[in-house]
Design a protein around this motif. Structure first.
Motif, short mmCIF file in Angstrom:
data_model
loop_
_atom_site.label_atom_id
_atom_site.label_comp_id
_atom_site.label_asym_id
_atom_site.label_seq_id
_atom_site.Cartn_x
_atom_site.Cartn_y
_atom_site.Cartn_z
N GLU A 14 -0.80 -45.70 -8.01
CA GLU A 14 -0.05 -44.73 -8.81
C GLU A 14 0.57 -45.35 -10.06
OE1 GLU A 14 0.96 -41.25 -10.06
OE2 GLU A 14 -0.14 -41.47 -8.20
N THR A 15 1.08 -46.56 -9.91
CA THR A 15 1.87 -47.14 -10.99
C THR A 15 1.86 -48.66 -10.89
OG1 THR A 15 4.05 -46.97 -12.03
CG2 THR A 15 4.03 -47.06 -9.65
N THR A 16 2.09 -49.32 -12.00
CA THR A 16 2.14 -50.78 -12.03
C THR A 16 3.43 -51.25 -12.69
OG1 THR A 16 -0.27 -51.02 -12.20
CG2 THR A 16 1.05 -52.89 -12.91
N LEU A 17 4.01 -52.28 -12.09
CA LEU A 17 5.10 -53.01 -12.73
C LEU A 17 4.51 -54.34 -13.18
CD1 LEU A 17 7.88 -52.39 -10.07
CD2 LEU A 17 7.67 -51.29 -12.30
N ILE A 18 4.44 -54.54 -14.51
CA ILE A 18 3.99 -55.81 -15.06
C ILE A 18 5.25 -56.64 -15.32
CG2 ILE A 18 2.70 -56.98 -16.87
CD1 ILE A 18 1.24 -54.33 -17.41
N VAL A 19 5.37 -57.74 -14.60
CA VAL A 19 6.59 -58.53 -14.61
C VAL A 19 6.36 -59.82 -15.42
CG1 VAL A 19 8.37 -59.59 -13.19
CG2 VAL A 19 7.13 -57.60 -12.34
N PHE A 20 7.29 -60.10 -16.31
CA PHE A 20 7.22 -61.27 -17.18
C PHE A 20 8.40 -62.20 -16.89
CE2 PHE A 20 5.58 -57.55 -19.48
CZ PHE A 20 4.29 -57.97 -19.79
N PRO A 21 8.30 -63.07 -15.87
CA PRO A 21 9.45 -63.90 -15.52
C PRO A 21 9.75 -65.03 -16.50
CG PRO A 21 7.59 -64.40 -14.10
CD PRO A 21 7.19 -63.23 -14.95
N VAL A 37 -2.32 -40.57 -21.42
CA VAL A 37 -2.90 -40.98 -20.14
C VAL A 37 -1.88 -41.82 -19.36
CG1 VAL A 37 -4.78 -42.25 -19.01
CG2 VAL A 37 -5.22 -40.96 -21.12
N TYR A 38 -1.29 -42.79 -20.06
CA TYR A 38 -0.26 -43.65 -19.47
C TYR A 38 0.96 -43.63 -20.36
CZ TYR A 38 -4.16 -45.47 -16.75
OH TYR A 38 -5.24 -45.58 -15.91
N GLN A 39 2.11 -43.91 -19.76
CA GLN A 39 3.32 -44.11 -20.53
C GLN A 39 4.04 -45.32 -19.98
OE1 GLN A 39 6.96 -41.53 -19.20
NE2 GLN A 39 5.23 -40.13 -19.48
N LEU A 40 4.91 -45.88 -20.80
CA LEU A 40 5.62 -47.10 -20.42
C LEU A 40 7.10 -46.82 -20.25
CD1 LEU A 40 3.98 -49.53 -23.03
CD2 LEU A 40 3.26 -49.10 -20.66
N ALA A 41 7.66 -47.39 -19.20
CA ALA A 41 9.11 -47.42 -19.01
C ALA A 41 9.52 -48.88 -19.08
CB ALA A 41 9.49 -46.81 -17.66
N MET A 91 10.16 -56.49 -17.50
CA MET A 91 8.94 -55.84 -17.01
C MET A 91 8.64 -54.56 -17.78
SD MET A 91 10.08 -54.20 -13.32
CE MET A 91 11.08 -55.55 -12.76
N LEU A 92 7.38 -54.19 -17.70
CA LEU A 92 6.92 -52.88 -18.17
C LEU A 92 6.47 -52.10 -16.96
CD1 LEU A 92 4.57 -53.31 -21.28
CD2 LEU A 92 6.83 -52.26 -21.20
N HIS A 93 6.87 -50.86 -16.91
CA HIS A 93 6.44 -49.96 -15.84
C HIS A 93 5.38 -49.04 -16.45
CE1 HIS A 93 7.74 -46.75 -12.68
NE2 HIS A 93 6.50 -47.16 -12.51
N VAL A 94 4.16 -49.15 -15.98
CA VAL A 94 3.06 -48.32 -16.47
C VAL A 94 2.92 -47.13 -15.52
CG1 VAL A 94 0.62 -48.23 -17.11
CG2 VAL A 94 1.89 -50.39 -17.33
N LEU A 95 3.11 -45.95 -16.07
CA LEU A 95 3.05 -44.71 -15.28
C LEU A 95 1.87 -43.86 -15.73
CD1 LEU A 95 6.45 -44.86 -16.28
CD2 LEU A 95 6.36 -43.70 -14.11
#
Length: 188
Positions: free
Chosen positions: A70-77, A105-109, A136-140
């Protein structure tokens, strides 16, 4: 970095989602995705902005191929220690969505350890709705967001509720809870 270090970042991120975002009902849609195990967490350790953009593009293509996620959290530590630098990346990421034909299609939080809303005091507890353990970016998926909004109704009340709730909770308590995520143990 090792797989073990990346797994620790994943656990910290998911602990934050479970304990803070879901635990305090910051996002009423997160619990369902957490319970359904449809949240993907990808750790990007690059220290280069261009690589971070390439990783976003790769993740969008991956989501196209995996509709059950459903969704991805791209994490940049390691990349975005500066909130301003992170905001520059967010602008580029939004532009990349358009360039790649993903607008609608997608949006970013957006989430960052030092997140601060426009015109807000940095110490304002309301900032904690978007303060995460790591940048992080949340791809919805846009279609899922629209469906959730249709089901939920007036989503304008969510930020208002979060501001009131987090203001009552206070910055000290919110920060302590964010910090607790760094001690996350693997979730069974």
């Amino acid at each position: 970095m090792t797989q073990e270090a990346d797994q620790q970042v994943v656990e910290q991120t998911l602990a934050w989602v479970r304990q803070f975002i879901v635990g305090h009902d910051i996002c009423p849609f997160a619990k369902r995705e957490l319970e359904n195990d449809t949240i993907r967490v990808e750790v990007v350790r690059s220290k280069k902005l261009q690589v971070a953009l390439e990783e976003l593009a790769a993740e969008l293509a991956w989501l196209d191929e995996h509709p059950d996620t459903e969704t991805t959290l791209i994490v940049f530590p390691t990349l975005f220690k500066s909130f301003d630098h992170y905001l520059d990346y967010v602008d580029m990421a939004d532009n990349l969505l358009v360039e790649l034909g993903y607008e609608g299609v997608y949006q970013l939080a957006t989430f960052h350890p030092d997140y601060c809303f426009d015109d807000a005091d940095p110490d304002d507890a309301a900032n904690y709705s978007n303060r995460s353990p790591h940048a992080m970016l949340h791809v919805l998926r846009e279609a899922s967001v629209e469906k959730a909004i249709a089901f939920y109704g007036d989503t304008a009340a969510i930020p208002e509720r979060n501001i009131a709730y987090l203001s009552a909770l206070g910055s000290v308590a919110a920060e302590a809870q964010r910090q607790a995520c760094f001690n996350a143990l693997p979730h069974k």
